[in-house]
Design an enzyme around this catalytic site. Structure first.
Site, PDB file in Angstrom:
ATOM      1  N   THR A 184       8.907 -10.571 -32.339  1.00 32.00           N
ATOM      2  CA  THR A 184       8.664 -11.709 -33.246  1.00 32.00           C
ATOM      3  C   THR A 184       9.088 -11.409 -34.676  1.00 32.00           C
ATOM      4  O   THR A 184       9.592 -12.272 -35.389  1.00 32.00           O
ATOM      5  CB  THR A 184       7.149 -12.053 -33.248  1.00 32.00           C
ATOM      6  OG1 THR A 184       6.782 -12.380 -31.925  1.00 32.00           O
ATOM      7  CG2 THR A 184       6.830 -13.218 -34.150  1.00 32.00           C
TER       8      THR A 184
ATOM      9  N   ASP B  73      12.959  -9.657 -26.679  1.00 32.64           N
ATOM     10  CA  ASP B  73      11.515  -9.908 -26.688  1.00 32.64           C
ATOM     11  C   ASP B  73      10.912  -8.757 -25.899  1.00 32.64           C
ATOM     12  O   ASP B  73      11.424  -8.387 -24.843  1.00 32.64           O
ATOM     13  CB  ASP B  73      11.265 -11.250 -25.978  1.00 32.64           C
ATOM     14  CG  ASP B  73       9.819 -11.695 -26.071  1.00 32.64           C
ATOM     15  OD1 ASP B  73       9.583 -12.769 -26.636  1.00 32.64           O
ATOM     16  OD2 ASP B  73       8.937 -10.984 -25.548  1.00 32.64           O
ATOM     17  N   SER B  74       9.818  -8.204 -26.381  1.00 36.16           N
ATOM     18  CA  SER B  74       9.325  -6.982 -25.716  1.00 36.16           C
ATOM     19  C   SER B  74       8.802  -7.257 -24.316  1.00 36.16           C
ATOM     20  O   SER B  74       8.620  -6.337 -23.525  1.00 36.16           O
ATOM     21  CB  SER B  74       8.258  -6.293 -26.557  1.00 36.16           C
ATOM     22  OG  SER B  74       7.010  -6.917 -26.416  1.00 36.16           O
ATOM     23  N   SER B  75       8.559  -8.519 -23.979  1.00 32.48           N
ATOM     24  CA  SER B  75       8.120  -8.786 -22.611  1.00 32.48           C
ATOM     25  C   SER B  75       9.273  -8.560 -21.624  1.00 32.48           C
ATOM     26  O   SER B  75       9.048  -8.508 -20.417  1.00 32.48           O
ATOM     27  CB  SER B  75       7.511 -10.181 -22.481  1.00 32.48           C
ATOM     28  OG  SER B  75       8.299 -11.110 -23.150  1.00 32.48           O
TER      29      SER B  75
ATOM     30  N   ASP C 201       3.958  -7.604 -27.658  1.00 38.87           N
ATOM     31  CA  ASP C 201       3.437  -7.820 -26.294  1.00 38.87           C
ATOM     32  C   ASP C 201       3.371  -6.541 -25.462  1.00 38.87           C
ATOM     33  O   ASP C 201       2.385  -6.289 -24.786  1.00 38.87           O
ATOM     34  CB  ASP C 201       4.288  -8.868 -25.544  1.00 38.87           C
ATOM     35  CG  ASP C 201       4.043 -10.278 -26.070  1.00 38.87           C
ATOM     36  OD1 ASP C 201       3.073 -10.466 -26.826  1.00 38.87           O
ATOM     37  OD2 ASP C 201       4.825 -11.184 -25.727  1.00 38.87           O
TER      38      ASP C 201
ATOM     39  N   THR D 136      -4.218  -0.862 -26.982  1.00 38.64           N
ATOM     40  CA  THR D 136      -4.084  -2.000 -26.073  1.00 38.64           C
ATOM     41  C   THR D 136      -3.947  -3.237 -26.943  1.00 38.64           C
ATOM     42  O   THR D 136      -4.620  -3.330 -27.976  1.00 38.64           O
ATOM     43  CB  THR D 136      -5.374  -2.148 -25.222  1.00 38.64           C
ATOM     44  OG1 THR D 136      -5.514  -0.974 -24.445  1.00 38.64           O
ATOM     45  CG2 THR D 136      -5.328  -3.343 -24.301  1.00 38.64           C
TER      46      THR D 136
END
Ligand code: ASP
Length: 343
Positions: free
Chosen positions: A16, A60-62, A93, A168
């Site tokens: 982001t 995007d880290s996902s 993420d 986390t």
């Protein structure tokens, strides 16, 4: 001791922090790194030299996989001797997974590797990106008598520095998106930058810096829930080449004691598939044997993950399985903390 300013390498992977809104769909997508730096003329004011390198296509880290962890580790390896610290810009993420992966992959690390990102893009008026990025760079540049103050993989977000493999993501909305419920934060940024020095990792450096690039992904994660079926568990047993299972259990490591469930676990262990017990609670630890329901797990040969996070358990298994240890040796190595990931 040198009088030179520390050299920091900023590694942009996406997330982001560097995204912009698509005019048509209104959804966020990563954009070019140079545009990101234009948004931050403040970087010129920092007391260090900053150079940058970017993933050819920021993501995007996902969408990140362990191959991307290796790509980041290789950038650090290539530039290790030329820089005093590294800041990795990354989507929030899966940042905890990448931080955990890197912590195991980078052996004999004596320089800071700080992962950071933001909840709002850097161009947004209310962005959290500027503080996150500027303080991460300042921490990466911290030195005492020519030696890096932080010598481990960390995550910096919303005024706090954390041990990366203890984190986390706990909030999809708040700027305070991360937590390390089982370990104190390493530093806090306010009017002053306060370091909790006694909690920093004091690495026992046993040789030159080394990057481990073999990660074995033949593992699964099973989150237990009331009503989990035998069919579901059986389907997992059928996965070809399965080497380890991370079992997210209830509370302090408890699970069903139904015969079918325990005999399935017994079969896994008999096939030399590692089964690791981690708690699905956000804080606290697995104490096998505290209740009858977890004693059963201990008896069938399930390993205790103690107070490791699921993210770190997965990364540690990928790393250890990549080393082709014998079944017994891997078990022993899993139970020993190797990068401060559990205690
Ligand atoms: N989806 C984004 C990512 O992880 C979210 C973020 O950067 O905070 O890349």
């Amino acid at each position: 001791m040198s009088n030179l300013k520390p050299n920091i390498l900023l590694i942009y992977t996406g997330g982001t922090i560097g995204m912009i809104k698509d005019a048509k769909t209104n959804s966020l997508h990563p954009f070019n790194f140079e545009n990101l730096l234009e948004q931050l003329p403040e970087l010129d004011l920092l007391d260090c030299r900053i150079e940058t390198i970017s993933f050819p296509i920021p993501i995007d880290s996902s969408a990140m996989t362990p191959k991307d962890w290796i790509a980041i580790a290789e950038i650090i390896e290539t530039h290790y001797i030329h820089y005093d610290g590294f800041v990795v810009l990354h989507g929030s993420d899966t940042m905890s997974y990448t931080a955990s992966g890197l912590s195991f992959m980078l052996e004999n690390l004596e320089k800071p590797v700080i992962l950071t990102g933001s909840q709002l893009p850097i161009g947004d008026l209310r962005t959290d990106a500027k503080e996150n990025l500027i303080t991460s760079i300042q921490i990466a540049a911290l030195q005492k008598e020519g030696v890096a103050v932080v010598q481990e993989v960390c995550l910096y977000f919303e005024y706090k520095l954390y041990r990366g493999n203890r984190t986390t993501k706990v909030n999809a909305e708040h700027f305070k998106a991360f937590n390390t419920p089982n370990y104190p934060c390493l530093a806090e940024s306010g009017v002053h930058l306060k370091l909790n020095s006694s909690f920093l990792l004091k690495p026992e450096v046993s040789g030159p810096f080394r990057v481990h690039k073999i990660l074995d992904e033949n593992i699964v994660l099973i989150k237990l829930y009331p009503g989990i079926t035998e069919t579901y568990m059986h389907a997992i047993l059928e996965i070809p080449n399965l080497k380890a299972v991370v079992l997210e259990t209830f509370g302090s490591g408890n699970c069903s004691t139904a015969d079918w469930f325990l005999s399935l676990l017994k079969t896994l262990v008999a096939r030399q598939i590692h089964v690791i017990n981690v708690t699905q609670c956000i804080a606290g630890r697995v104490e096998m044997g505290q209740y009858e329901t977890s004693m059963a797990l201990e008896k069938v040969g399930v390993l205790s993950g103690k107070n490791i996070t699921t993210e770190a358990a997965l990364a540690k298994l990928m790393y250890l399985l990549g080393k082709s240890f014998s079944y017994k040796a891997l078990k022993m190595n899993f139970e020993i903390p190797i990068r401060g990931e559990m205690n």
